[in-house]
Design a protein around this motif. Structure first.
Motif, PDB file in Angstrom:
ATOM      1  N   CYS A  80       0.464  -1.320  -0.210  1.00  0.00           N
ATOM      2  CA  CYS A  80      -0.096   0.095  -0.341  1.00  0.00           C
ATOM      3  C   CYS A  80       1.250   1.155  -0.349  1.00  0.00           C
ATOM      4  CB  CYS A  80      -1.023  -0.180   1.502  1.00  0.00           C
ATOM      5  SG  CYS A  80      -1.764  -1.515   0.806  1.00  0.00           S
ATOM      6  N   ASN A  88      -7.258   6.511  -5.642  1.00  0.00           N
ATOM      7  CA  ASN A  88      -8.310   6.624  -5.281  1.00  0.00           C
ATOM      8  C   ASN A  88      -9.554   7.424  -5.740  1.00  0.00           C
ATOM      9  OD1 ASN A  88      -9.136   4.923  -2.694  1.00  0.00           O
ATOM     10  ND2 ASN A  88      -6.748   5.535  -2.739  1.00  0.00           N
ATOM     11  N   ASN A  96     -17.210   6.468   0.479  1.00  0.00           N
ATOM     12  CA  ASN A  96     -17.402   5.790   1.709  1.00  0.00           C
ATOM     13  C   ASN A  96     -17.402   7.347   2.571  1.00  0.00           C
ATOM     14  OD1 ASN A  96     -14.695   3.463   2.083  1.00  0.00           O
ATOM     15  ND2 ASN A  96     -14.226   4.875  -0.311  1.00  0.00           N
ATOM     16  N   CYS A 120      -6.274  -0.868   5.772  1.00  0.00           N
ATOM     17  CA  CYS A 120      -7.219   0.621   5.081  1.00  0.00           C
ATOM     18  C   CYS A 120      -8.199   0.787   5.552  1.00  0.00           C
ATOM     19  CB  CYS A 120      -7.467  -0.388   4.074  1.00  0.00           C
ATOM     20  SG  CYS A 120      -8.200   0.655   2.521  1.00  0.00           S
ATOM     21  N   LYS A 125     -12.602   0.401  -2.067  1.00  0.00           N
ATOM     22  CA  LYS A 125     -11.700   0.282  -2.647  1.00  0.00           C
ATOM     23  C   LYS A 125     -11.376   0.258  -4.133  1.00  0.00           C
ATOM     24  CE  LYS A 125     -10.068  -2.560   1.167  1.00  0.00           C
ATOM     25  NZ  LYS A 125     -10.370  -2.086   2.185  1.00  0.00           N
ATOM     26  N   CYS A 129      -6.564  -1.699  -6.068  1.00  0.00           N
ATOM     27  CA  CYS A 129      -6.383  -2.260  -4.457  1.00  0.00           C
ATOM     28  C   CYS A 129      -7.062  -3.764  -4.430  1.00  0.00           C
ATOM     29  CB  CYS A 129      -6.957  -1.565  -3.494  1.00  0.00           C
ATOM     30  SG  CYS A 129      -5.670   0.324  -3.736  1.00  0.00           S
TER      31      CYS A 129
END
Ligand code: SF4
Ligand code: SF4
Length: 179
Positions: A80, A88, A96, A120, A125, A129
């Motif tokens: 990550c 993103n 989210n 995370c 996501k 990812c």
């Protein structure tokens, strides 16, 4: 009351991750009430939450979190990276926020800014990812388990895509999206 700001696709998908995060919060402050009353949207969002939980259960069965924790504890960490945070987009960050995730940049180092102490921060996501299953994960899972995971990821990604498309429709109808 002042005029509501106009957005472009560049605001959602381009620019820095910090800029996209700011756009997501602005959209949330202006759209959350209206979206809560949009039956099609709330239905799709509720279904996405169910699909996310299904996928998380499969990942837990595969001990995904423990594998990543081992990686994260090594020098150089896991996968990550701060580069990955750029995957993103603002609408996915907005999704989210709409399900109560307190989306914020948690760090300023070489790791993804959404990587917290327990993994995370995000529930929805980016595609990259969700689709990324490294060698450690593949080697520890039976083919049937990997297939279940890939199917669950596919269903969730499709739902996230549908929600983003619906958000674009809503914004275009309001005349607030250029292009
Ligand atoms: S996905 Fe694989 S490489 Fe990335 S942190 Fe987890 S175990 Fe490590
Ligand atoms: S899984 Fe989360 S923390 Fe890791 S790169 Fe993707 S968004 Fe960042």
């Amino acid at each position: 009351m002042g005029a509501q700001p106009l957005f472009s696709l560049q605001d959602f998908y381009g620019g820095s991750i910090r800029a996209r995060l700011a756009v997501a919060h602005l959209l949330f402050s202006q759209l959350a009430g209206e979206l809560a009353a949009h039956a099609a949207f709330t239905g799709m969002l509720a279904q996405a939450v169910i699909l996310q939980k299904d996928m998380a259960r499969i990942m837990a069965d595969l001990d995904h979190g423990a594998l990543c924790a081992v990686c994260g504890a090594r020098e150089g960490g896991g996968c990550c990276s701060s580069f990955m945070s750029g995957e993103n987009d603002a609408l996915q960050l907005l999704l989210n926020l709409l399900i109560g995730v307190p989306v914020a940049a948690l760090r300023e180092d070489e790791e993804c800014c959404f990587l917290g102490n327990t993994g995370c921060l995000l529930l929805f996501k980016p595609m990259f990812c969700l689709n990324y299953n490294c060698q450690h994960i593949r080697q520890s899972a039976a083919p049937a388990q990997m297939q279940r995971l890939e199917q669950a990821v596919g269903r969730l990604l499709q739902q996230q895509y549908g929600l983003e498309q619906l958000l674009l429709v809503v914004l275009r109808r309001q005349g607030r999206l250029i292009g």
